[in-house]
Scaffold this motif. Structure first.
Motif, PDB file in Angstrom:
ATOM      1  N   ILE A 153       0.831  -1.201   0.000  1.00  0.00           N
ATOM      2  CA  ILE A 153       0.000   0.000   0.000  1.00  0.00           C
ATOM      3  C   ILE A 153       0.871   1.258   0.000  1.00  0.00           C
ATOM      4  O   ILE A 153       0.635   2.195  -0.775  1.00  0.00           O
ATOM      5  CB  ILE A 153      -0.957   0.000   1.205  1.00  0.00           C
ATOM      6  N   LEU A 154       1.886   1.275   0.866  1.00  0.00           N
ATOM      7  CA  LEU A 154       2.758   2.452   0.916  1.00  0.00           C
ATOM      8  C   LEU A 154       3.500   2.635  -0.395  1.00  0.00           C
ATOM      9  O   LEU A 154       3.638   3.764  -0.895  1.00  0.00           O
ATOM     10  CB  LEU A 154       3.758   2.330   2.076  1.00  0.00           C
ATOM     11  N   ASN A 155       3.989   1.549  -0.956  1.00  0.00           N
ATOM     12  CA  ASN A 155       4.660   1.634  -2.251  1.00  0.00           C
ATOM     13  C   ASN A 155       3.693   2.141  -3.322  1.00  0.00           C
ATOM     14  O   ASN A 155       4.065   2.948  -4.183  1.00  0.00           O
ATOM     15  CB  ASN A 155       5.210   0.273  -2.650  1.00  0.00           C
ATOM     16  N   GLY A 156       2.461   1.665  -3.255  1.00  0.00           N
ATOM     17  CA  GLY A 156       1.478   2.078  -4.236  1.00  0.00           C
ATOM     18  C   GLY A 156       1.130   3.554  -4.127  1.00  0.00           C
ATOM     19  O   GLY A 156       0.992   4.250  -5.141  1.00  0.00           O
ATOM     20  N   ILE A 157       1.010   4.048  -2.887  1.00  0.00           N
ATOM     21  CA  ILE A 157       0.703   5.470  -2.694  1.00  0.00           C
ATOM     22  C   ILE A 157       1.861   6.335  -3.188  1.00  0.00           C
ATOM     23  O   ILE A 157       1.646   7.400  -3.784  1.00  0.00           O
ATOM     24  CB  ILE A 157       0.405   5.753  -1.211  1.00  0.00           C
ATOM     25  N   GLN A 176      -6.633   1.532 -13.269  1.00  0.00           N
ATOM     26  CA  GLN A 176      -6.954   0.214 -12.720  1.00  0.00           C
ATOM     27  C   GLN A 176      -6.101  -0.092 -11.490  1.00  0.00           C
ATOM     28  O   GLN A 176      -6.599  -0.613 -10.487  1.00  0.00           O
ATOM     29  CB  GLN A 176      -6.745  -0.860 -13.789  1.00  0.00           C
ATOM     30  N   GLU A 177      -4.830   0.257 -11.558  1.00  0.00           N
ATOM     31  CA  GLU A 177      -3.955  -0.001 -10.412  1.00  0.00           C
ATOM     32  C   GLU A 177      -4.238   0.974  -9.273  1.00  0.00           C
ATOM     33  O   GLU A 177      -4.088   0.627  -8.089  1.00  0.00           O
ATOM     34  CB  GLU A 177      -2.497   0.074 -10.854  1.00  0.00           C
ATOM     35  N   ARG A 178      -4.628   2.187  -9.587  1.00  0.00           N
ATOM     36  CA  ARG A 178      -5.035   3.118  -8.532  1.00  0.00           C
ATOM     37  C   ARG A 178      -6.237   2.567  -7.777  1.00  0.00           C
ATOM     38  O   ARG A 178      -6.296   2.622  -6.546  1.00  0.00           O
ATOM     39  CB  ARG A 178      -5.386   4.483  -9.133  1.00  0.00           C
ATOM     40  N   SER A 179      -7.185   2.033  -8.522  1.00  0.00           N
ATOM     41  CA  SER A 179      -8.378   1.458  -7.896  1.00  0.00           C
ATOM     42  C   SER A 179      -8.012   0.284  -7.001  1.00  0.00           C
ATOM     43  O   SER A 179      -8.609   0.085  -5.930  1.00  0.00           O
ATOM     44  CB  SER A 179      -9.372   1.003  -8.971  1.00  0.00           C
ATOM     45  N   ALA A 180      -7.029  -0.484  -7.425  1.00  0.00           N
ATOM     46  CA  ALA A 180      -6.601  -1.636  -6.626  1.00  0.00           C
ATOM     47  C   ALA A 180      -5.996  -1.189  -5.302  1.00  0.00           C
ATOM     48  O   ALA A 180      -6.207  -1.827  -4.256  1.00  0.00           O
ATOM     49  CB  ALA A 180      -5.592  -2.464  -7.423  1.00  0.00           C
ATOM     50  N   ILE A 181      -5.242  -0.098  -5.323  1.00  0.00           N
ATOM     51  CA  ILE A 181      -4.659   0.425  -4.090  1.00  0.00           C
ATOM     52  C   ILE A 181      -5.765   0.920  -3.160  1.00  0.00           C
ATOM     53  O   ILE A 181      -5.747   0.655  -1.946  1.00  0.00           O
ATOM     54  CB  ILE A 181      -3.668   1.562  -4.409  1.00  0.00           C
ATOM     55  N   ASN A 182      -6.716   1.654  -3.716  1.00  0.00           N
ATOM     56  CA  ASN A 182      -7.848   2.111  -2.901  1.00  0.00           C
ATOM     57  C   ASN A 182      -8.577   0.932  -2.258  1.00  0.00           C
ATOM     58  O   ASN A 182      -8.969   0.982  -1.085  1.00  0.00           O
ATOM     59  CB  ASN A 182      -8.834   2.901  -3.771  1.00  0.00           C
ATOM     60  N   ALA A 183      -8.763  -0.134  -3.029  1.00  0.00           N
ATOM     61  CA  ALA A 183      -9.460  -1.313  -2.511  1.00  0.00           C
ATOM     62  C   ALA A 183      -8.682  -1.970  -1.377  1.00  0.00           C
ATOM     63  O   ALA A 183      -9.270  -2.440  -0.394  1.00  0.00           O
ATOM     64  CB  ALA A 183      -9.689  -2.312  -3.641  1.00  0.00           C
ATOM     65  N   LYS A 184      -7.375  -2.013  -1.507  1.00  0.00           N
ATOM     66  CA  LYS A 184      -6.550  -2.585  -0.438  1.00  0.00           C
ATOM     67  C   LYS A 184      -6.727  -1.816   0.858  1.00  0.00           C
ATOM     68  O   LYS A 184      -6.825  -2.400   1.939  1.00  0.00           O
ATOM     69  CB  LYS A 184      -5.072  -2.587  -0.855  1.00  0.00           C
ATOM     70  N   ILE A 185      -6.757  -0.483   0.756  1.00  0.00           N
ATOM     71  CA  ILE A 185      -6.911   0.336   1.955  1.00  0.00           C
ATOM     72  C   ILE A 185      -8.287   0.132   2.581  1.00  0.00           C
ATOM     73  O   ILE A 185      -8.429   0.037   3.803  1.00  0.00           O
ATOM     74  CB  ILE A 185      -6.695   1.827   1.606  1.00  0.00           C
ATOM     75  N   ARG A 202      -5.686   8.187   7.384  1.00  0.00           N
ATOM     76  CA  ARG A 202      -4.491   8.925   6.966  1.00  0.00           C
ATOM     77  C   ARG A 202      -4.024   8.485   5.582  1.00  0.00           C
ATOM     78  O   ARG A 202      -3.622   9.319   4.758  1.00  0.00           O
ATOM     79  CB  ARG A 202      -3.363   8.715   7.986  1.00  0.00           C
ATOM     80  N   LEU A 203      -4.086   7.214   5.297  1.00  0.00           N
ATOM     81  CA  LEU A 203      -3.677   6.710   3.984  1.00  0.00           C
ATOM     82  C   LEU A 203      -4.594   7.249   2.889  1.00  0.00           C
ATOM     83  O   LEU A 203      -4.118   7.637   1.808  1.00  0.00           O
ATOM     84  CB  LEU A 203      -3.687   5.182   3.985  1.00  0.00           C
ATOM     85  N   MET A 204      -5.883   7.287   3.159  1.00  0.00           N
ATOM     86  CA  MET A 204      -6.814   7.836   2.182  1.00  0.00           C
ATOM     87  C   MET A 204      -6.609   9.344   2.008  1.00  0.00           C
ATOM     88  O   MET A 204      -6.741   9.878   0.905  1.00  0.00           O
ATOM     89  CB  MET A 204      -8.261   7.553   2.599  1.00  0.00           C
ATOM     90  N   ASP A 205      -6.245  10.017   3.104  1.00  0.00           N
ATOM     91  CA  ASP A 205      -5.961  11.451   3.030  1.00  0.00           C
ATOM     92  C   ASP A 205      -4.755  11.722   2.129  1.00  0.00           C
ATOM     93  O   ASP A 205      -4.740  12.704   1.375  1.00  0.00           O
ATOM     94  CB  ASP A 205      -5.695  12.022   4.419  1.00  0.00           C
ATOM     95  N   LEU A 206      -3.739  10.862   2.220  1.00  0.00           N
ATOM     96  CA  LEU A 206      -2.557  11.031   1.372  1.00  0.00           C
ATOM     97  C   LEU A 206      -2.937  10.949  -0.106  1.00  0.00           C
ATOM     98  O   LEU A 206      -2.479  11.755  -0.927  1.00  0.00           O
ATOM     99  CB  LEU A 206      -1.509   9.964   1.703  1.00  0.00           C
ATOM    100  N   ILE A 207      -3.782   9.991  -0.428  1.00  0.00           N
ATOM    101  CA  ILE A 207      -4.217   9.842  -1.815  1.00  0.00           C
ATOM    102  C   ILE A 207      -5.019  11.066  -2.256  1.00  0.00           C
ATOM    103  O   ILE A 207      -4.839  11.575  -3.374  1.00  0.00           O
ATOM    104  CB  ILE A 207      -5.042   8.554  -1.984  1.00  0.00           C
TER     105      ILE A 207
END
Length: 220
Positions: free
Chosen positions: A46-50, A59-68, A80-85
């Motif tokens: 997740i951190l690497n993805g952000i 598609q990969e952005r959506s996958a990161i959101n789904a992981k969070i 906090r992770l969603m805030d960073l995005i």
């Protein structure tokens, strides 16, 4: 989805010794160290993805959101992770780690130029600028003295593209930027603020360049 190993771009000792936590600290997540270290297999992708979120296809952005949302416990770290995005979608320059090497170099050069230009007309002492010093300077200027000279200098400055360039860079309205050149004292305060911000931006981007091993002698 396997996110890229962003920590591999950094050459500093902390990334060599503990890349996951070094990345977390770089992203301002050191307060969540306990949670992160308990489940690095969940949080590392997740951190690497952000960190590279802006450069990924949708598609990969959506996958990161789904992981969070679905793969980790819901708590303040999740927020906090969603805030960073969300922040990255508003202004990429808030986080130097989100920039590609080319973007980082361009931003460093831009901030350095802005620092040089605003430094030439900044009437306030730097870096010891305080609310009191600004207020004092405005009061002295309003009494007569340097105001006429400042007005003359700023009339000339108002014909340059400095403020417009800064506005374009940060998405300000061009009309707002141009209006800053109308009155002498407010404009000097604006320029002083730009100078302070440019110094901060230049330092941040220089540190990021150094951490990535991209700093050259001429940048020092």
């Amino acid at each position: 989805m396997a996110a890229p190993a962003v920590s591999g771009r950094y050459v500093t000792a902390d990334f060599r010794q503990s890349p996951f936590m070094a990345l977390a600290d770089l992203m301002g997540l050191s307060n969540y160290q306990v949670q992160l270290t308990k489940a690095p297999e969940l949080y590392a992708p997740i951190l690497n993805g952000i960190a590279v979120y802006r450069h990924l296809p949708s598609q990969e952005r959506s996958a990161i959101n789904a992981k969070i949302i679905y793969d980790i416990p819901r708590n303040s770290l999740t927020t906090r992770l969603m805030d960073l995005i969300s922040d990255l979608s508003v202004q990429r320059y808030w986080y130097m780690w989100s920039l590609s090497d080319a973007e980082l170099r361009e931003f460093f050069e831009f901030s350095s130029r802005k620092l040089d230009i605003t430094g030439q007309v900044n009437p306030l002492s730097f870096p010891e600028v305080t609310v009191t010093s600004v207020a004092s300077w405005v009061y002295v200027s309003s009494r007569g003295g340097p105001r006429a000279l400042a007005s003359e200098a700023l009339a000339s400055l108002g014909k340059t593209e400095l403020v417009e360039e800064v506005a374009r860079k940060f998405g300000w309205a061009p009309t707002l930027a141009r209006s800053a050149g109308i009155a002498a004292v407010p404009t000097l305060i604006v320029l002083s603020g730009l100078n302070i911000m440019a110094k901060h931006e230049s330092d941040k981007s220089r540190r990021e360049l150094a951490a990535r091993g991209l700093l050259v002698y001429e940048d020092l």
